[in-house]
Design a protein around this motif. Structure first.
Motif, PDB file in Angstrom:
ATOM      1  N   ILE A   1      13.053  -8.273  -0.726  1.00 42.49           N
ATOM      2  CA  ILE A   1      11.888  -9.107  -0.306  1.00 42.49           C
ATOM      3  C   ILE A   1      11.246  -8.629   0.939  1.00 42.49           C
ATOM      4  O   ILE A   1      11.893  -8.055   1.714  1.00 42.49           O
ATOM      5  CB  ILE A   1      12.441 -10.786  -0.175  1.00 42.49           C
ATOM      6  N   PHE A   2      10.083  -8.822   1.018  1.00 45.58           N
ATOM      7  CA  PHE A   2       9.064  -8.322   2.132  1.00 45.58           C
ATOM      8  C   PHE A   2       9.257  -9.746   3.205  1.00 45.58           C
ATOM      9  O   PHE A   2       8.775 -10.864   2.923  1.00 45.58           O
ATOM     10  CB  PHE A   2       7.569  -8.231   1.685  1.00 45.58           C
ATOM     11  N   ALA A   3       9.627  -9.354   4.374  1.00 42.61           N
ATOM     12  CA  ALA A   3       9.500 -10.545   5.553  1.00 42.61           C
ATOM     13  C   ALA A   3       9.483  -9.825   6.785  1.00 42.61           C
ATOM     14  O   ALA A   3       9.591  -8.580   6.971  1.00 42.61           O
ATOM     15  CB  ALA A   3      10.864 -11.294   5.436  1.00 42.61           C
TER      16      ALA A   3
ATOM     17  N   ILE B   1      22.914 -17.403   0.008  1.00 36.99           N
ATOM     18  CA  ILE B   1      22.215 -16.078   0.321  1.00 36.99           C
ATOM     19  C   ILE B   1      22.964 -15.411   1.301  1.00 36.99           C
ATOM     20  O   ILE B   1      23.475 -16.076   2.329  1.00 36.99           O
ATOM     21  CB  ILE B   1      20.785 -16.500   0.778  1.00 36.99           C
ATOM     22  N   THR B   2      23.611 -14.241   0.949  1.00 37.09           N
ATOM     23  CA  THR B   2      24.397 -13.430   1.887  1.00 37.09           C
ATOM     24  C   THR B   2      23.819 -11.957   2.036  1.00 37.09           C
ATOM     25  O   THR B   2      23.164 -11.945   1.178  1.00 37.09           O
ATOM     26  CB  THR B   2      26.019 -13.427   1.344  1.00 37.09           C
ATOM     27  N   ASN B   3      24.384 -11.507   2.955  1.00 34.92           N
ATOM     28  CA  ASN B   3      24.257 -10.029   3.123  1.00 34.92           C
ATOM     29  C   ASN B   3      22.569  -9.426   3.417  1.00 34.92           C
ATOM     30  O   ASN B   3      22.238  -8.574   2.533  1.00 34.92           O
ATOM     31  CB  ASN B   3      24.842  -9.087   2.037  1.00 34.92           C
ATOM     32  N   VAL B   4      21.829 -10.418   4.055  1.00 35.61           N
ATOM     33  CA  VAL B   4      20.463 -10.031   4.395  1.00 35.61           C
ATOM     34  C   VAL B   4      20.312  -8.913   5.199  1.00 35.61           C
ATOM     35  O   VAL B   4      20.757  -8.883   6.502  1.00 35.61           O
ATOM     36  CB  VAL B   4      19.584 -11.370   4.933  1.00 35.61           C
ATOM     37  N   VAL B   5      20.109  -7.788   4.903  1.00 31.84           N
ATOM     38  CA  VAL B   5      19.866  -6.511   5.508  1.00 31.84           C
ATOM     39  C   VAL B   5      18.603  -5.784   5.211  1.00 31.84           C
ATOM     40  O   VAL B   5      17.872  -5.829   4.396  1.00 31.84           O
ATOM     41  CB  VAL B   5      20.871  -5.396   5.081  1.00 31.84           C
ATOM     42  N   GLN B   6      18.167  -5.120   6.362  1.00 29.86           N
ATOM     43  CA  GLN B   6      16.920  -4.239   6.209  1.00 29.86           C
ATOM     44  C   GLN B   6      16.923  -3.113   5.554  1.00 29.86           C
ATOM     45  O   GLN B   6      17.900  -2.339   6.003  1.00 29.86           O
ATOM     46  CB  GLN B   6      16.214  -4.111   7.801  1.00 29.86           C
ATOM     47  N   ILE B   7      16.356  -2.686   4.703  1.00 27.00           N
ATOM     48  CA  ILE B   7      16.294  -1.447   3.991  1.00 27.00           C
ATOM     49  C   ILE B   7      15.038  -0.523   4.083  1.00 27.00           C
ATOM     50  O   ILE B   7      15.130   0.737   3.827  1.00 27.00           O
ATOM     51  CB  ILE B   7      16.502  -1.555   2.463  1.00 27.00           C
ATOM     52  N   ALA B   8      13.917  -1.231   4.725  1.00 26.20           N
ATOM     53  CA  ALA B   8      12.746  -0.491   4.934  1.00 26.20           C
ATOM     54  C   ALA B   8      11.816  -1.104   6.024  1.00 26.20           C
ATOM     55  O   ALA B   8      11.984  -2.400   6.196  1.00 26.20           O
ATOM     56  CB  ALA B   8      11.950  -0.270   3.534  1.00 26.20           C
TER      57      ALA B   8
ATOM     58  N   VAL C   1       5.023  -1.043   2.194  1.00 33.77           N
ATOM     59  CA  VAL C   1       5.556  -2.020   3.151  1.00 33.77           C
ATOM     60  C   VAL C   1       4.319  -2.437   4.195  1.00 33.77           C
ATOM     61  O   VAL C   1       3.518  -1.474   4.718  1.00 33.77           O
ATOM     62  CB  VAL C   1       6.601  -1.597   4.074  1.00 33.77           C
ATOM     63  N   ILE C   2       3.734  -3.680   4.212  1.00 27.58           N
ATOM     64  CA  ILE C   2       2.565  -3.985   4.933  1.00 27.58           C
ATOM     65  C   ILE C   2       2.984  -3.762   6.399  1.00 27.58           C
ATOM     66  O   ILE C   2       3.993  -4.270   6.892  1.00 27.58           O
ATOM     67  CB  ILE C   2       2.463  -5.606   4.614  1.00 27.58           C
ATOM     68  N   PRO C   3       2.137  -3.506   7.401  1.00 26.77           N
ATOM     69  CA  PRO C   3       2.469  -3.312   8.820  1.00 26.77           C
ATOM     70  C   PRO C   3       3.046  -4.471   9.395  1.00 26.77           C
ATOM     71  O   PRO C   3       2.390  -5.871   8.998  1.00 26.77           O
ATOM     72  CB  PRO C   3       1.288  -2.993   9.438  1.00 26.77           C
ATOM     73  N   GLY C   4       4.065  -4.491  10.193  1.00 27.64           N
ATOM     74  CA  GLY C   4       4.591  -6.060  10.769  1.00 27.64           C
ATOM     75  C   GLY C   4       5.728  -6.497   9.781  1.00 27.64           C
ATOM     76  O   GLY C   4       6.335  -7.410  10.312  1.00 27.64           O
ATOM     77  N   PHE C   5       5.841  -6.114   8.556  1.00 25.15           N
ATOM     78  CA  PHE C   5       6.627  -6.636   7.681  1.00 25.15           C
ATOM     79  C   PHE C   5       7.779  -5.652   7.383  1.00 25.15           C
ATOM     80  O   PHE C   5       7.708  -4.317   7.348  1.00 25.15           O
ATOM     81  CB  PHE C   5       6.071  -6.899   6.049  1.00 25.15           C
ATOM     82  N   HIS C   6       8.756  -5.895   6.947  1.00 27.70           N
ATOM     83  CA  HIS C   6      10.137  -4.883   6.380  1.00 27.70           C
ATOM     84  C   HIS C   6      10.585  -5.556   5.119  1.00 27.70           C
ATOM     85  O   HIS C   6      10.398  -6.619   4.454  1.00 27.70           O
ATOM     86  CB  HIS C   6      11.140  -5.178   7.551  1.00 27.70           C
TER      87      HIS C   6
END
Length: 74
Positions: free
Chosen positions: A45-47, A67-74, A19-24
């Protein structure tokens, strides 16, 4: 939906180190419709935020995709 981030060490989906700093890392379900088929898939996806993740996925899979269920995983 199985979270990508919980897979075993060394898995192709072990995204914690990349993971790039500032991205999740976000996980989402994308449903793609075509005249010949319909397919639903889980993607990562990284965003920087969920809105950016959704926008990038819509650009990649087309405006007709769902597009559904957009959740942060890292």
């Amino acid at each position: 939906m199985i979270p990508y981030g919980n897979n075993s060490q060394g898995s192709q989906y072990n995204l914690q180190e990349a993971v790039i700093p500032g991205f999740h890392v976000y996980q989402a379900r994308v449903k793609v419709k075509n005249e010949l088929y319909t397919n639903s898939m889980d993607v990562a996806i990284f965003a920087k935020n969920p809105q950016m993740a959704r926008q990038l996925l819509m650009t990649q899979y087309g405006k007709d995709s769902v597009i559904t269920n957009v959740v942060q995983i890292a």
